[in-house]
Design an enzyme around this catalytic site. Structure first.
Site, PDB file in Angstrom:
ATOM      1  N   GLU A 138      -5.042  12.737  -2.558  1.00 18.11           N
ATOM      2  CA  GLU A 138      -4.998  12.640  -1.088  1.00 18.11           C
ATOM      3  C   GLU A 138      -6.414  12.628  -0.537  1.00 18.11           C
ATOM      4  OE1 GLU A 138      -2.529  15.983  -0.218  1.00 18.11           O
ATOM      5  OE2 GLU A 138      -0.811  14.719   0.251  1.00 18.11           O
TER       6      GLU A 138
ATOM      7  N   LYS B 114       2.184 -11.310  -3.499  1.00 22.11           N
ATOM      8  CA  LYS B 114       2.709 -12.657  -3.216  1.00 22.11           C
ATOM      9  C   LYS B 114       1.721 -13.690  -3.773  1.00 22.11           C
ATOM     10  CE  LYS B 114       5.332 -10.663   0.541  1.00 22.11           C
ATOM     11  NZ  LYS B 114       5.525 -10.510   2.000  1.00 22.11           N
TER      12      LYS B 114
ATOM     13  N   ASP C 257      -1.730 -11.045   9.808  1.00 22.55           N
ATOM     14  CA  ASP C 257      -0.919 -10.612   8.671  1.00 22.55           C
ATOM     15  C   ASP C 257      -0.814 -11.798   7.727  1.00 22.55           C
ATOM     16  OD1 ASP C 257       1.019  -9.926   6.863  1.00 22.55           O
ATOM     17  OD2 ASP C 257       2.423  -9.100   8.336  1.00 22.55           O
TER      18      ASP C 257
ATOM     19  N   ARG D 299       2.811  -4.979  -6.723  1.00 23.34           N
ATOM     20  CA  ARG D 299       3.585  -4.876  -5.474  1.00 23.34           C
ATOM     21  C   ARG D 299       2.933  -3.831  -4.584  1.00 23.34           C
ATOM     22  NH1 ARG D 299       7.895  -6.703  -3.687  1.00 23.34           N
ATOM     23  NH2 ARG D 299       8.091  -7.839  -5.643  1.00 23.34           N
TER      24      ARG D 299
ATOM     25  N   THR E  54      -0.232  -8.245   1.753  1.00 22.18           N
ATOM     26  CA  THR E  54       0.393  -7.724   0.548  1.00 22.18           C
ATOM     27  C   THR E  54      -0.406  -8.272  -0.626  1.00 22.18           C
ATOM     28  OG1 THR E  54       1.895  -9.600   0.507  1.00 22.18           O
ATOM     29  CG2 THR E  54       2.733  -7.584   1.514  1.00 22.18           C
TER      30      THR E  54
ATOM     31  N   TYR F 128      -2.992  13.328  -8.260  1.00 23.20           N
ATOM     32  CA  TYR F 128      -2.926  13.449  -6.792  1.00 23.20           C
ATOM     33  C   TYR F 128      -4.312  13.238  -6.222  1.00 23.20           C
ATOM     34  CZ  TYR F 128       1.275  14.350  -4.253  1.00 23.20           C
ATOM     35  OH  TYR F 128       2.443  14.180  -3.592  1.00 23.20           O
TER      36      TYR F 128
HETATM   37  C1  LIG Z   1       6.027  -9.510   2.830  1.00 24.96           C
HETATM   38  C2  LIG Z   1       5.505  -9.314   4.184  1.00 24.96           C
HETATM   39  C3  LIG Z   1       5.335  -8.028   4.734  1.00 24.96           C
HETATM   40  C4  LIG Z   1       5.860  -6.757   4.113  1.00 24.96           C
HETATM   41  O1  LIG Z   1       5.617  -6.501   2.846  1.00 24.96           O
HETATM   42  P1  LIG Z   1       6.448  -5.390   2.019  1.00 24.96           P
HETATM   43  O2  LIG Z   1       5.470  -5.072   0.930  1.00 24.96           O
HETATM   44  O3  LIG Z   1       7.691  -6.042   1.567  1.00 24.96           O
HETATM   45  O4  LIG Z   1       6.693  -4.234   2.909  1.00 24.96           O
HETATM   46  C5  LIG Z   1       4.752  -7.934   5.975  1.00 24.96           C
HETATM   47  N1  LIG Z   1       4.380  -9.023   6.662  1.00 24.96           N
HETATM   48  C6  LIG Z   1       4.547 -10.264   6.178  1.00 24.96           C
HETATM   49  C7  LIG Z   1       4.131 -11.429   6.993  1.00 24.96           C
HETATM   50  C8  LIG Z   1       5.124 -10.451   4.927  1.00 24.96           C
HETATM   51  O5  LIG Z   1       5.322 -11.689   4.471  1.00 24.96           O
END
Ligand SMILES: *Cc1c(COP(=O)(O)O)cnc(C)c1O
Length: 417
Positions: free
Chosen positions: A55, A228, A199, A234, A225, A53
Site C-alpha cells: 500500500e 486490449k 480513455d 488484464r 487498459t 502488500y
Molecule cells: C475496456 C474499457 C474500459 C474498462 O476496462 P475494464 O478493465 O474492463 O474495467 C473502460 N473504458 C473503455 C473505453 C474500455 O474500452
C-alpha cells in the site's frame, strides 16, 4: 511455459485451464477487446510479487520489505512515462473501470456535469451510464453519432459543450470504429473550460504506432487498459499532466483501491518494454491493415458495416439486413470457432441485451501473425455464415476454415499443462 505443481495439486482447475488454452489455440479470437499476451507477460504474473502488500507508492509504503517491489513499480512507471510521453504515470489501477472512477474522484464533486459518449452508440459504461457509479454520482450528459453518417460530428459536440458547460469531457469508446481527433476535442474543452479525459483503452496500441492520434499533449488525463491492443496483463494505468499527479495518486490509493497487484504491475512493465520495440509498431500497423482488409471483404460480400467501415482495429456489423439478431450471428460464428460479441449499433432497434450488431476486430488474430490474405478468407466465410445462419454445410465449412487457419498460425506452442 510449463506448469508443474498445479496439475498435481488441482486436477479440476488444471483441466479447465487446459481446455481454455485449447479453445484459444483452436479458435480465432475476434472480440476486439481481447488479445493474446506474450508468455513473458503471463510468467511475470505467476510470481511471488503477488504475496507482497505494498500500500502506498515506491519509497512511500506503509509496510516494510518493499525494496524489490519498489523497483518493479518504478520500472513500470518509468517505462509507461517514456512510452506515452507523459509527465506522470500511476500504474496501480486494477482495471479500466476503477481507473475511470479514480479520475472522476480526483477531479469532480458528486453532481458535477460531465460529457461522455452514450453506451449504445459506442461509449463505455463508466462514461456515464445510469447503471454505473459514474452515471449515478455525476451529472452526465451524453453525446453520440449522427444518424446519417454514424460518425461523431464535432460541430454538434461544440454546440453541446457550449450549452452544457461540463466540468469534464470524456472521449474514447469501446464500440466506435472511427478516430478521436484529440486536438479538436481539446479546442472545444478549452472553449468551455472543461478538463479532457482521453480513455484510449481500446486503441492504445494504435496511438503508439501513430495509426490513431496520440492523446498527449492535448488530454489532461489519459486512461488505458493494458490487456486490449497493448497486449499486456488484464489491468489499467492512468497518465496525467504533472499538475494532476498528486490528486490522481490519492484517488487511486487510498481513494478507490487498497494494496496494489505488484505481480500484475511487473507484467505491465514487461508489456511496456515490448510495446517500445519496433516490432510492436509493425504489429499495431498490421492490426489496422488487417481491419481494413476485413472490412473491405465484408462490404464486398454485401455486409453493412456501421459508418461504412473502420479507421482502427474494430468494426460493427449491422445484422438488420441479414434478418438475424446479433446474438444469433455471434453464436453461430462462435460454434464454428470465431469469437465475436453481440453489440448495440447506433440507433439500434433492439436492446442492450438483444442488440442488432456484431462487434469484431483484428488485434488477437494479428498477434498470431495473420495478414491481409487471411482476412479475405475470414471475411468471406463470416459473410457466408451470417447470410446462411441455419445452413449446416456452411457451418462445417466455417469449422474447417478455422481449423486450417488455427493450425497454420499456432498460438502458445510452448505451453504445456
Ligand atoms: C475496456 C474499457 C474500459 C474498462 O476496462 P475494464 O478493465 O474492463 O474495467 C473502460 N473504458 C473503455 C473505453 C474500455 O474500452
Amino acid at each position: 511455459m510449463k506448469y508443474e505443481q498445479l496439475p498435481q495439486q488441482d486436477p479440476e482447475i488444471t483441466d479447465l485451464v487446459r481446455q481454455e488454452i485449447k479453445r484459444q489455440q483452436d479458435g480465432l479470437v475476434m472480440i476486439p477487446s481481447e488479445n493474446h499476451a506474450s508468455v513473458a507477460v503471463l510468467e511475470a504474473m505467476a510470481t511471488v510479487l503477488s504475496n507482497k502488500y505494498a500500500e502506498g507508492y515506491p519509497h512511500k509504503r506503509y509496510y516494510t520489505g518493499n525494496q524489490y517491489v519498489d523497483q518493479v513499480e518504478q520500472l513500470a512507471i518509468d517505462r509507461a512515462k517514456a512510452l506515452f510521453k507523459a509527465d506522470h504515470a500511476n500504474v496501480q489501477p486494477n482495471a479500466g473501470s476503477g481507473a475511470n472512477i479514480a479520475i472522476y474522484l480526483a477531479t469532480l464533486k458528486p453532481g458535477d456535469k460531465v460529457m461522455g459518449m452514450k453506451l449504445d452508440q459506442g461509449g463505455h459504461l463508466t462514461h456515464g451510464h445510469p447503471v454505473n457509479l459514474s452515471g449515478q454520482l455525476y451529472n452526465f450528459v451524453q453525446y453520440g453519432v449522427r444518424q446519417d453518417t454514424e460518425i461523431i460530428d464535432m460541430n454538434e459536440i461544440r454546440d453541446m459543450a457550449k450549452k452544457e458547460k461540463p466540468k469534464m469531457i470524456v472521449t474514447g469508446a469501446t464500440a466506435y470504429p472511427r478516430i478521436f481527433d484529440f486536438k479538436a476535442w481539446k479546442e472545444i474543452a478549452d472553449e468551455v473550460g472543461a478538463l479532457l479525459l482521453a480513455d484510449i483503452s481500446h486503441f492504445v496500441g494504435l496511438c503508439i504506432s501513430g495509426d490513431h492520434p496520440a492523446p498527449f499533449p492535448y488530454a489532461d488525463f489519459v486512461m488505458t487498459t493494458t490487456h486490449k491492443t497493448l497486449r499486456g496483463p488484464r489491468s489499467a494505468i492512468i497518465l496525467t499532466q504533472q499538475e494532476h499527479a498528486k490528486a490522481i495518486d490519492k484517488a487511486v490509493f487510498p481513494g478507490t483501491q487498497g494494496g496494489p497487484l505488484e505481480h500484475v504491475i511487473a507484467a505491465k512493465a514487461v508489456c511496456f518494454a515490448e510495446a517500445a520495440k519496433p516490432e510492436f509498431i509493425n504489429y499495431a500497423q498490421q492490426i489496422v491493415k488487417n481491419a481494413k482488409a476485413l472490412a473491405e471483404t465484408l462490404t464486398d460480400e454485401g455486409i453493412r458495416l456501421v459508418s461504412g467501415g473502420t479507421d482502427i482495429h474494430l468494426m460493427l456489423i449491422d445484422c438488420n439486413p441479414l434478418k438475424i439478431s446479433g446474438r444469433t450471428g455471434s453464436n453461430v460464428l462462435a460454434e464454428g470457432g470465431i469469437y465475436t460479441n453481440r453489440n448495440t449499433i447506433p440507433y439500434d432497434p433492439g436492446s442492450a441485451f438483444e442488440p442488432t450488431g456484431i462487434r469484431l476486430g483484428t488485434p488477437a488474430i494479428t498477434t498470431r501473425g495473420m495478414k491481409e490474405d487471411q482476412m479475405k478468407i475470414i471475411g468471406t466465410i463470416i459473410a457466408k455464415v451470417l447470410k446462411n445462419s441455419t445452413n449446416e454445410e456452411i457451418k462445417k465449412e466455417l469449422n474447417d476454415t478455422v481449423t486450417e487457419l488455427a493450425n497454420q498460425f499456432p498460438l502458445y506452442p510452448e505451453m504445456t499443462i
